[in-house]
Scaffold this motif. Structure first.
Motif, PDB file in Angstrom:
ATOM      1  N   GLU A   1      -7.273 -17.017  -0.875  1.00  0.00           N
ATOM      2  CA  GLU A   1      -8.721 -16.820  -1.049  1.00  0.00           C
ATOM      3  C   GLU A   1      -9.089 -15.342  -1.003  1.00  0.00           C
ATOM      4  O   GLU A   1      -9.942 -14.877  -1.761  1.00  0.00           O
ATOM      5  CB  GLU A   1      -9.481 -17.583   0.040  1.00  0.00           C
ATOM      6  CG  GLU A   1      -9.667 -19.033  -0.251  1.00  0.00           C
ATOM      7  CD  GLU A   1     -10.544 -19.699   0.779  1.00  0.00           C
ATOM      8  OE1 GLU A   1     -11.453 -19.011   1.312  1.00  0.00           O
ATOM      9  OE2 GLU A   1     -10.338 -20.883   1.030  1.00  0.00           O
ATOM     10  N   GLY A   2      -8.442 -14.611  -0.114  1.00  0.00           N
ATOM     11  CA  GLY A   2      -8.696 -13.177  -0.025  1.00  0.00           C
ATOM     12  C   GLY A   2      -8.264 -12.454  -1.304  1.00  0.00           C
ATOM     13  O   GLY A   2      -8.973 -11.571  -1.801  1.00  0.00           O
ATOM     14  N   LEU A   3      -7.146 -12.887  -1.850  1.00  0.00           N
ATOM     15  CA  LEU A   3      -6.690 -12.280  -3.095  1.00  0.00           C
ATOM     16  C   LEU A   3      -7.615 -12.628  -4.254  1.00  0.00           C
ATOM     17  O   LEU A   3      -7.905 -11.791  -5.108  1.00  0.00           O
ATOM     18  CB  LEU A   3      -5.264 -12.709  -3.407  1.00  0.00           C
ATOM     19  CG  LEU A   3      -4.176 -12.066  -2.531  1.00  0.00           C
ATOM     20  CD1 LEU A   3      -2.815 -12.660  -2.864  1.00  0.00           C
ATOM     21  CD2 LEU A   3      -4.153 -10.580  -2.689  1.00  0.00           C
ATOM     22  N   ARG A   4      -8.070 -13.885  -4.264  1.00  0.00           N
ATOM     23  CA  ARG A   4      -9.015 -14.271  -5.320  1.00  0.00           C
ATOM     24  C   ARG A   4     -10.323 -13.490  -5.196  1.00  0.00           C
ATOM     25  O   ARG A   4     -10.885 -13.048  -6.198  1.00  0.00           O
ATOM     26  CB  ARG A   4      -9.314 -15.772  -5.229  1.00  0.00           C
ATOM     27  CG  ARG A   4      -8.338 -16.608  -5.919  1.00  0.00           C
ATOM     28  CD  ARG A   4      -8.825 -18.025  -5.985  1.00  0.00           C
ATOM     29  NE  ARG A   4      -7.680 -18.871  -6.210  1.00  0.00           N
ATOM     30  CZ  ARG A   4      -7.518 -20.078  -5.731  1.00  0.00           C
ATOM     31  NH1 ARG A   4      -8.467 -20.606  -4.996  1.00  0.00           N
ATOM     32  NH2 ARG A   4      -6.441 -20.766  -5.987  1.00  0.00           N
TER      33      ARG A   4
ATOM     34  N   THR B   1     -13.913  -9.522  -7.290  1.00  0.00           N
ATOM     35  CA  THR B   1     -14.746  -8.349  -6.995  1.00  0.00           C
ATOM     36  C   THR B   1     -14.297  -7.145  -7.826  1.00  0.00           C
ATOM     37  O   THR B   1     -15.111  -6.484  -8.477  1.00  0.00           O
ATOM     38  CB  THR B   1     -14.679  -8.006  -5.498  1.00  0.00           C
ATOM     39  OG1 THR B   1     -14.999  -9.159  -4.732  1.00  0.00           O
ATOM     40  CG2 THR B   1     -15.634  -6.892  -5.151  1.00  0.00           C
ATOM     41  N   VAL B   2     -13.007  -6.868  -7.791  1.00  0.00           N
ATOM     42  CA  VAL B   2     -12.484  -5.726  -8.544  1.00  0.00           C
ATOM     43  C   VAL B   2     -12.653  -5.969 -10.040  1.00  0.00           C
ATOM     44  O   VAL B   2     -13.014  -5.064 -10.794  1.00  0.00           O
ATOM     45  CB  VAL B   2     -11.008  -5.457  -8.166  1.00  0.00           C
ATOM     46  CG1 VAL B   2     -10.394  -4.433  -9.089  1.00  0.00           C
ATOM     47  CG2 VAL B   2     -10.904  -5.004  -6.727  1.00  0.00           C
TER      48      VAL B   2
ATOM     49  N   THR C   1     -17.939  -4.066 -15.257  1.00  0.00           N
ATOM     50  CA  THR C   1     -19.258  -3.455 -15.337  1.00  0.00           C
ATOM     51  C   THR C   1     -19.164  -1.931 -15.483  1.00  0.00           C
ATOM     52  O   THR C   1     -19.841  -1.352 -16.336  1.00  0.00           O
ATOM     53  CB  THR C   1     -20.079  -3.792 -14.071  1.00  0.00           C
ATOM     54  OG1 THR C   1     -20.081  -5.204 -13.889  1.00  0.00           O
ATOM     55  CG2 THR C   1     -21.501  -3.286 -14.187  1.00  0.00           C
ATOM     56  N   TYR C   2     -18.365  -1.279 -14.659  1.00  0.00           N
ATOM     57  CA  TYR C   2     -18.326   0.185 -14.621  1.00  0.00           C
ATOM     58  C   TYR C   2     -16.966   0.755 -15.015  1.00  0.00           C
ATOM     59  O   TYR C   2     -16.637   1.884 -14.660  1.00  0.00           O
ATOM     60  CB  TYR C   2     -18.656   0.686 -13.202  1.00  0.00           C
ATOM     61  CG  TYR C   2     -20.004   0.237 -12.710  1.00  0.00           C
ATOM     62  CD1 TYR C   2     -21.170   0.780 -13.219  1.00  0.00           C
ATOM     63  CD2 TYR C   2     -20.100  -0.746 -11.728  1.00  0.00           C
ATOM     64  CE1 TYR C   2     -22.399   0.369 -12.764  1.00  0.00           C
ATOM     65  CE2 TYR C   2     -21.337  -1.164 -11.264  1.00  0.00           C
ATOM     66  CZ  TYR C   2     -22.483  -0.606 -11.782  1.00  0.00           C
ATOM     67  OH  TYR C   2     -23.699  -1.013 -11.328  1.00  0.00           O
TER      68      TYR C   2
END
Length: 182
Positions: free
Chosen positions: A17-20, A25-26, A32-33
């Motif tokens: 879950e942390g990796l997902r 997020t990344v 976006t940027y």
């Protein structure tokens, strides 16, 4: 022991879950940027390279100055070169001053000679306001100035406009009627 097994099985799900979460997020941040981040990284790299070369050059210059200040031979040579350059410039300036003084002396001598010629011509009864002639020109044969008739200044002013050429003006007031009688 079951609890140990539950903890082991629960741990990989937390890590996934942390990796997902990190991946989402990344991924959204890059989506976006992304181009802004890429261009910013390139710009930072170029600026860092420029500053590092200037910083190296500045450090090298300071090291060279410190080394030059410690070596008296280099300091003496630099001072001698500076003194020689100053001496050369001073000699050039002195030569220019001498040339200028010589020109002033020649001008003063010419003025003095002209004053003497003017005084001599006044003593002889000649005009002193005109240009004094050299003695060679006075003795030269040629037409005398008394036989030359000076030209009269014309009354006609062509740039005033409107006057043009008229018969009455050509014959200085005699009029058109008098011209026809001639």
């Amino acid at each position: 022991m079951e609890r140990d097994g539950d903890q082991l099985s629960a741990r990989p799900t937390l890590e996934t879950e942390g990796l997902r979460f990190l991946h989402v997020t990344v991924g959204s941040l890059l989506a976006t940027y992304g181009w802004y981040i890429v261009f910013s990284c390139i710009l930072l790299y170029v600026v860092f390279q420029k500053l590092s070369t200037r910083l190296r050059a500045l450090r090298q210059r300071h090291l060279d100055q410190a080394a030059a200040a410690l070596e008296p031979d280099i300091v003496v040579k630099r001072q001698e070169a500076l003194a020689a350059a100053r001496l050369k410039m001073q000699e050039e300036l002195n030569a220019q001053v001498e040339k200028h003084k010589e020109k002033l002396r020649q001008l003063e001598e010419e003025k003095r000679r002209q004053k003497i010629e003017m005084w001599d011509s006044m003593q002889e009864g000649k005009s002193y306001k005109g240009n004094t002639r050299k003695p060679q020109e006075e003795d030269s044969p040629g037409p005398s100035t008394s036989s030359v008739i000076p030209k009269r200044k014309s009354d006609r002013k062509p740039l005033r406009g409107g006057e043009g050429f008229s018969l009455a003006r050509c014959h200085r007031g005699r009029g058109v009627a008098n011209l026809l009688d001639d």
